[in-house]
Design an enzyme around this catalytic site. Structure first.
Site, PDB file in Angstrom:
ATOM      1  NE  ARG A 107      40.040  37.507  59.070  1.00 53.36           N
ATOM      2  CZ  ARG A 107      38.948  37.967  58.467  1.00 53.36           C
ATOM      3  NH1 ARG A 107      37.819  38.032  59.088  1.00 53.36           N
ATOM      4  NH2 ARG A 107      39.008  38.361  57.216  1.00 53.36           N
ATOM      5  NE  ARG A 113      41.955  42.869  55.041  1.00 53.27           N
ATOM      6  CZ  ARG A 113      40.673  43.050  55.295  1.00 53.27           C
ATOM      7  NH1 ARG A 113      39.938  43.718  54.447  1.00 53.27           N
ATOM      8  NH2 ARG A 113      40.124  42.583  56.396  1.00 53.27           N
ATOM      9  NE  ARG A 136      43.776  39.978  48.262  1.00 54.52           N
ATOM     10  CZ  ARG A 136      43.317  40.315  47.055  1.00 54.52           C
ATOM     11  NH1 ARG A 136      44.141  40.328  46.016  1.00 54.52           N
ATOM     12  NH2 ARG A 136      42.052  40.625  46.875  1.00 54.52           N
ATOM     13  CG  ASP A 175      37.301  33.373  54.107  1.00 54.02           C
ATOM     14  OD1 ASP A 175      37.804  34.432  54.508  1.00 54.02           O
ATOM     15  OD2 ASP A 175      36.077  33.124  54.177  1.00 54.02           O
ATOM     16  CE1 TYR A 195      29.505  36.449  54.973  1.00 53.34           C
ATOM     17  CE2 TYR A 195      29.877  34.860  56.733  1.00 53.34           C
ATOM     18  CZ  TYR A 195      29.999  36.144  56.225  1.00 53.34           C
ATOM     19  OH  TYR A 195      30.600  37.120  56.966  1.00 53.34           O
TER      20      TYR A 195
END
Ligand code: CP3
Length: 342
Positions: A26, A30, A39, A76, A153
């Site tokens: 990751r 962010r 973003r 993703d 998911y």
């Protein structure tokens, strides 16, 4: 194009390396203000994922800013369900959300096996752009979720503490679960092949929710599908990261893959014993260690490197870097690995 820095690939294959390669799960995202700037210009996370020029740009940001030894394609794990016919949204501060979920045999039958070049061409375009722009500086990692994690998911519809809806299906609807897992596995194999064709130099499979399963269910519902994926890829090295699957490390050692990722709960020496000498290990600093002061980060990182010993190791955290981690702390981790010699 020949790679100028191929430490990651050599370490994965168990070849000689001058020093331990380092990257962070990751890393594109962010933690970097440069990522947030791009973003914030977009309507949504999905728009960024589906815009190859910008996805390529944020993929390369950590290579420039953090000086890591690999890039990982910005995407993703949930692009696979979308390509199979189950669209998702990424809700601010909440995470993934599927308006429709999989609950019946009809739902499973209604899904297709993804055709990557048709259903998610933007990922392969982004990979081609990254390869062009990196000019061989570092390898590019392609990735996908493990079928069990993607399944959880699709059935749950969002993240969950327990994944009890998904786990209930394993107890009540075994056949249906296997049908869905196989469809995801087939889609994932096609997807990873397309990523390799487009230029991915190494593949990582993320089984983020391995740790919610008991061992027998892991060996029945997750491991065989990961094995199928590993068996179908012989073009590039493959890493399998199954978070929380300490109970299956011995079996993971028998997968036809090159590297096993360890999370921070796994003891390095014990893991090495269970996995055996034939594989590279990746990991496994506690992501929260990066909240410590600089002296402690250096110490913890050096202790980790010492625990793994020379060769057959790729330095990383034990899970994805947390969004509120300071860039300086991440740089300190990366620099410590790069300066360390066994
Ligand atoms: O830097 C990289 O590693 C490349 C990009 C990447 C993303 N997701 C981008 C992303 C990778 C490798 C992933 C994998 C992923 N996605 C996993 C497996 C790894 C893991 O952490 O266990 C999982 C379980 C997901 C599903 C997912 N995507 C969740 C649960 C969330 C919300 C919570 C969170 O971690 O942010 C996402 C959103 C997501 N994926 C973001 C990014 C950069 C944040 C959204 C944003 O920036 O708007």
């Amino acid at each position: 194009m020949k790679l100028q820095n191929d430490l990651l690939i050599r370490a994965a294959k168990g070849e000689y390396v001058e020093r331990t390669p380092v990257w962070l799960m990751r890393q594109a995202g962010r933690i970097l203000p440069e990522y947030r700037a791009i973003r914030n210009q977009m309507k949504s996370f999905l728009e960024l994922v589906q815009t190859p020029q910008l996805a390529a740009e944020v993929t390369i940001q950590p290579v420039d800013i953090l000086q890591v030894d690999a890039a990982i394609i910005f995407s993703d794990i949930l692009v696979v369900p979308e390509a199979m016919g189950l669209p998702y949204e990424m809700l601010e501060k909440k995470g993934p959300y599927f308006p429709r979920t999989v609950a019946s045999v009809q739902d499973v039958q209604g899904l297709r096996v993804a055709q990557p070049d048709q259903d998610m061409p933007y990922v392969m375009e982004a990979i081609s752009l990254v390869k062009e722009q990196l000019q061989g500086r570092v390898p590019l990692i392609g990735f996908a979720g493990a079928p069990w994690t993607v399944f959880s998911y699709m059935v749950e519809g969002s993240g969950s503490k327990t994944f009890s809806k998904a786990r209930r299906m394993l107890y009540q609807e075994e056949q249906m679960a296997h049908a869905l897992l196989q469809k995801i596995a087939d889609s994932t194999i096609a997807y990873l092949k397309a990523q390799i064709n487009a230029g991915a130099d190494l593949i990582q499979i993320f089984d983020s929710w391995a740790g919610v399963l008991p061992k027998d269910h892991y060996l029945k519902f997750s491991y065989p599908y990961i094995r199928q994926i590993c068996q179908s890829i012989d073009e590039v090295p493959v890493t399998v990261f199954a978070k929380g699957a300490f109970f299956a490390l011995e079996e993971m050692g028998k997968l036809p893959c090159d590297t096993i990722g360890l999370d921070w709960n796994m003891d390095v020496a014990r893991s090495r014993q269970l996995v055996g000498e034939g594989k590279t290990l990746q990991g496994n600093l506690d992501p929260c260690a990066l909240f410590g002061n600089q002296t402690d980060i250096i110490k913890q990182t050096e202790d980790m490197l010492q625990a793994f010993g020379p060769g057959r190791h790729i330095a990383n955290l034990g899970h994805g870097v947390y969004p509120d981690t300071s860039v300086d702390a991440v740089k300190c981790f990366v620099d410590t690995v790069k300066e360390f010699r066994h």
